[in-house]
Design a protein around this motif. Structure first.
Motif, PDB file in Angstrom:
ATOM      1  N   SER A 195       0.826  -1.205   0.000  1.00  0.00           N
ATOM      2  CA  SER A 195       0.000   0.000   0.000  1.00  0.00           C
ATOM      3  C   SER A 195       0.859   1.253   0.000  1.00  0.00           C
ATOM      4  O   SER A 195       0.615   2.197  -0.758  1.00  0.00           O
ATOM      5  CB  SER A 195      -0.915  -0.016   1.224  1.00  0.00           C
ATOM      6  OG  SER A 195      -1.646   1.167   1.307  1.00  0.00           O
ATOM      7  N   ALA A 196       1.878   1.277   0.842  1.00  0.00           N
ATOM      8  CA  ALA A 196       2.761   2.442   0.916  1.00  0.00           C
ATOM      9  C   ALA A 196       3.522   2.640  -0.384  1.00  0.00           C
ATOM     10  O   ALA A 196       3.687   3.772  -0.857  1.00  0.00           O
ATOM     11  CB  ALA A 196       3.734   2.286   2.080  1.00  0.00           C
ATOM     12  N   LYS A 197       3.986   1.566  -0.973  1.00  0.00           N
ATOM     13  CA  LYS A 197       4.741   1.667  -2.236  1.00  0.00           C
ATOM     14  C   LYS A 197       3.847   2.185  -3.360  1.00  0.00           C
ATOM     15  O   LYS A 197       4.244   3.091  -4.106  1.00  0.00           O
ATOM     16  CB  LYS A 197       5.326   0.295  -2.585  1.00  0.00           C
ATOM     17  CG  LYS A 197       6.054   0.228  -3.902  1.00  0.00           C
ATOM     18  CD  LYS A 197       7.337   0.994  -3.856  1.00  0.00           C
ATOM     19  CE  LYS A 197       8.102   0.810  -5.162  1.00  0.00           C
ATOM     20  NZ  LYS A 197       9.138   1.793  -5.338  1.00  0.00           N
ATOM     21  N   LEU A 198       2.649   1.629  -3.479  1.00  0.00           N
ATOM     22  CA  LEU A 198       1.757   2.019  -4.577  1.00  0.00           C
ATOM     23  C   LEU A 198       1.204   3.432  -4.424  1.00  0.00           C
ATOM     24  O   LEU A 198       0.999   4.130  -5.408  1.00  0.00           O
ATOM     25  CB  LEU A 198       0.611   1.017  -4.697  1.00  0.00           C
ATOM     26  CG  LEU A 198       1.018  -0.375  -5.174  1.00  0.00           C
ATOM     27  CD1 LEU A 198      -0.158  -1.332  -5.078  1.00  0.00           C
ATOM     28  CD2 LEU A 198       1.563  -0.329  -6.592  1.00  0.00           C
ATOM     29  N   THR A 238       4.701   7.380   3.237  1.00  0.00           N
ATOM     30  CA  THR A 238       5.853   7.024   4.048  1.00  0.00           C
ATOM     31  C   THR A 238       5.465   6.008   5.120  1.00  0.00           C
ATOM     32  O   THR A 238       4.291   5.866   5.461  1.00  0.00           O
ATOM     33  CB  THR A 238       6.474   8.260   4.730  1.00  0.00           C
ATOM     34  OG1 THR A 238       5.496   8.881   5.556  1.00  0.00           O
ATOM     35  CG2 THR A 238       6.993   9.238   3.694  1.00  0.00           C
ATOM     36  N   VAL A 239       6.479   5.310   5.613  1.00  0.00           N
ATOM     37  CA  VAL A 239       6.284   4.309   6.662  1.00  0.00           C
ATOM     38  C   VAL A 239       7.287   4.538   7.787  1.00  0.00           C
ATOM     39  O   VAL A 239       8.303   5.207   7.607  1.00  0.00           O
ATOM     40  CB  VAL A 239       6.460   2.871   6.119  1.00  0.00           C
ATOM     41  CG1 VAL A 239       5.358   2.494   5.165  1.00  0.00           C
ATOM     42  CG2 VAL A 239       7.829   2.680   5.493  1.00  0.00           C
ATOM     43  N   ASP A 240       6.975   3.965   8.937  1.00  0.00           N
ATOM     44  CA  ASP A 240       7.899   3.860  10.053  1.00  0.00           C
ATOM     45  C   ASP A 240       8.241   2.374  10.168  1.00  0.00           C
ATOM     46  O   ASP A 240       7.341   1.533  10.126  1.00  0.00           O
ATOM     47  CB  ASP A 240       7.266   4.325  11.354  1.00  0.00           C
ATOM     48  CG  ASP A 240       6.818   5.777  11.305  1.00  0.00           C
ATOM     49  OD1 ASP A 240       7.375   6.550  10.515  1.00  0.00           O
ATOM     50  OD2 ASP A 240       5.915   6.130  12.079  1.00  0.00           O
ATOM     51  N   LYS A 242      10.332  -5.930  12.854  1.00  0.00           N
ATOM     52  CA  LYS A 242       9.339  -6.304  13.857  1.00  0.00           C
ATOM     53  C   LYS A 242       8.075  -5.463  13.778  1.00  0.00           C
ATOM     54  O   LYS A 242       7.030  -5.856  14.245  1.00  0.00           O
ATOM     55  CB  LYS A 242       9.924  -6.186  15.262  1.00  0.00           C
ATOM     56  CG  LYS A 242      10.845  -7.298  15.627  1.00  0.00           C
ATOM     57  CD  LYS A 242      10.082  -8.606  15.679  1.00  0.00           C
ATOM     58  CE  LYS A 242      10.978  -9.754  16.008  1.00  0.00           C
ATOM     59  NZ  LYS A 242      10.326 -11.029  15.902  1.00  0.00           N
ATOM     60  N   GLN A 243       8.182  -4.260  13.183  1.00  0.00           N
ATOM     61  CA  GLN A 243       7.011  -3.387  13.134  1.00  0.00           C
ATOM     62  C   GLN A 243       7.099  -2.486  11.911  1.00  0.00           C
ATOM     63  O   GLN A 243       8.153  -1.959  11.586  1.00  0.00           O
ATOM     64  CB  GLN A 243       6.938  -2.536  14.391  1.00  0.00           C
ATOM     65  CG  GLN A 243       5.705  -1.676  14.477  1.00  0.00           C
ATOM     66  CD  GLN A 243       5.611  -0.988  15.820  1.00  0.00           C
ATOM     67  OE1 GLN A 243       6.339  -1.264  16.758  1.00  0.00           O
ATOM     68  NE2 GLN A 243       4.688  -0.059  15.919  1.00  0.00           N
ATOM     69  N   ILE A 244       5.957  -2.311  11.247  1.00  0.00           N
ATOM     70  CA  ILE A 244       5.819  -1.366  10.141  1.00  0.00           C
ATOM     71  C   ILE A 244       4.533  -0.585  10.362  1.00  0.00           C
ATOM     72  O   ILE A 244       3.476  -1.181  10.567  1.00  0.00           O
ATOM     73  CB  ILE A 244       5.752  -2.057   8.770  1.00  0.00           C
ATOM     74  CG1 ILE A 244       6.988  -2.925   8.534  1.00  0.00           C
ATOM     75  CG2 ILE A 244       5.607  -1.023   7.653  1.00  0.00           C
ATOM     76  CD1 ILE A 244       6.904  -3.768   7.280  1.00  0.00           C
ATOM     77  N   ASN A 245       4.635   0.733  10.318  1.00  0.00           N
ATOM     78  CA  ASN A 245       3.455   1.593  10.462  1.00  0.00           C
ATOM     79  C   ASN A 245       3.322   2.462   9.236  1.00  0.00           C
ATOM     80  O   ASN A 245       4.308   3.055   8.786  1.00  0.00           O
ATOM     81  CB  ASN A 245       3.586   2.495  11.693  1.00  0.00           C
ATOM     82  CG  ASN A 245       3.707   1.703  12.972  1.00  0.00           C
ATOM     83  OD1 ASN A 245       3.115   0.644  13.115  1.00  0.00           O
ATOM     84  ND2 ASN A 245       4.466   2.224  13.907  1.00  0.00           N
ATOM     85  N   LEU A 246       2.127   2.589   8.726  1.00  0.00           N
ATOM     86  CA  LEU A 246       1.835   3.497   7.625  1.00  0.00           C
ATOM     87  C   LEU A 246       1.609   4.879   8.210  1.00  0.00           C
ATOM     88  O   LEU A 246       0.899   5.031   9.198  1.00  0.00           O
ATOM     89  CB  LEU A 246       0.586   3.024   6.888  1.00  0.00           C
ATOM     90  CG  LEU A 246       0.249   3.661   5.557  1.00  0.00           C
ATOM     91  CD1 LEU A 246       1.373   3.456   4.554  1.00  0.00           C
ATOM     92  CD2 LEU A 246      -1.033   3.064   5.015  1.00  0.00           C
ATOM     93  N   ARG A 247       2.228   5.887   7.622  1.00  0.00           N
ATOM     94  CA  ARG A 247       2.108   7.255   8.170  1.00  0.00           C
ATOM     95  C   ARG A 247       0.937   7.961   7.534  1.00  0.00           C
ATOM     96  O   ARG A 247       0.562   7.816   6.470  1.00  0.00           O
ATOM     97  CB  ARG A 247       3.370   8.037   7.913  1.00  0.00           C
ATOM     98  CG  ARG A 247       4.509   7.425   8.716  1.00  0.00           C
ATOM     99  CD  ARG A 247       5.595   8.355   8.924  1.00  0.00           C
ATOM    100  NE  ARG A 247       5.399   8.857  10.282  1.00  0.00           N
ATOM    101  CZ  ARG A 247       6.008   9.902  10.769  1.00  0.00           C
ATOM    102  NH1 ARG A 247       6.822  10.582  10.036  1.00  0.00           N
ATOM    103  NH2 ARG A 247       5.820  10.289  11.988  1.00  0.00           N
TER     104      ARG A 247
END
Length: 109
Positions: free
Chosen positions: A80-83, A87-89, A104-109
């Protein structure tokens, strides 16, 4: 002296949630530059402007183990972030998976 101790404790409480509790590295507000899927036990990705994903490895790739309980959700966030060019955390845990820094963790900003 008491005021200094109180201020130090307050700063610690405010800053602690910003760093991964498991150790490792934390990257905020980064764009995903590449995602790679293959037959190995991990999915891999790169973040723009990150020369070294975690101090435990020499290299810029992040590894997302397919055995992670929230693997499907994290892959969905990556795609989703790429398309959408959002940005992500990303948080790593200081270990390696498939030769690269374990996510361990990915958050969509």
């Amino acid at each position: 002296m008491k005021i200094f101790k109180i201020c130090t404790a307050a700063v610690g409480v405010l800053v602690a949630p910003l760093s991964p509790a498991w150790g490792g590295q934390w990257w905020t507000g980064k764009y995903i530059s590449q995602i790679q899927f293959d037959e190995r036990a991990c999915a891999f990705f790169l973040l723009d402007g990150v020369p070294n994903s975690d101090p435990v490895v020499t290299g810029d790739w992040f590894a997302l183990p397919k055995s992670a309980t929230n693997y499907q959700e994290m892959v969905s966030i990556l795609l989703s972030a790429k398309l959408s060019r959002q940005t992500v955390d990303v948080g790593t845990d200081g270990t390696t998976s498939c030769g690269w820094a374990t996510v361990k963790q990915i958050n969509l900003r």
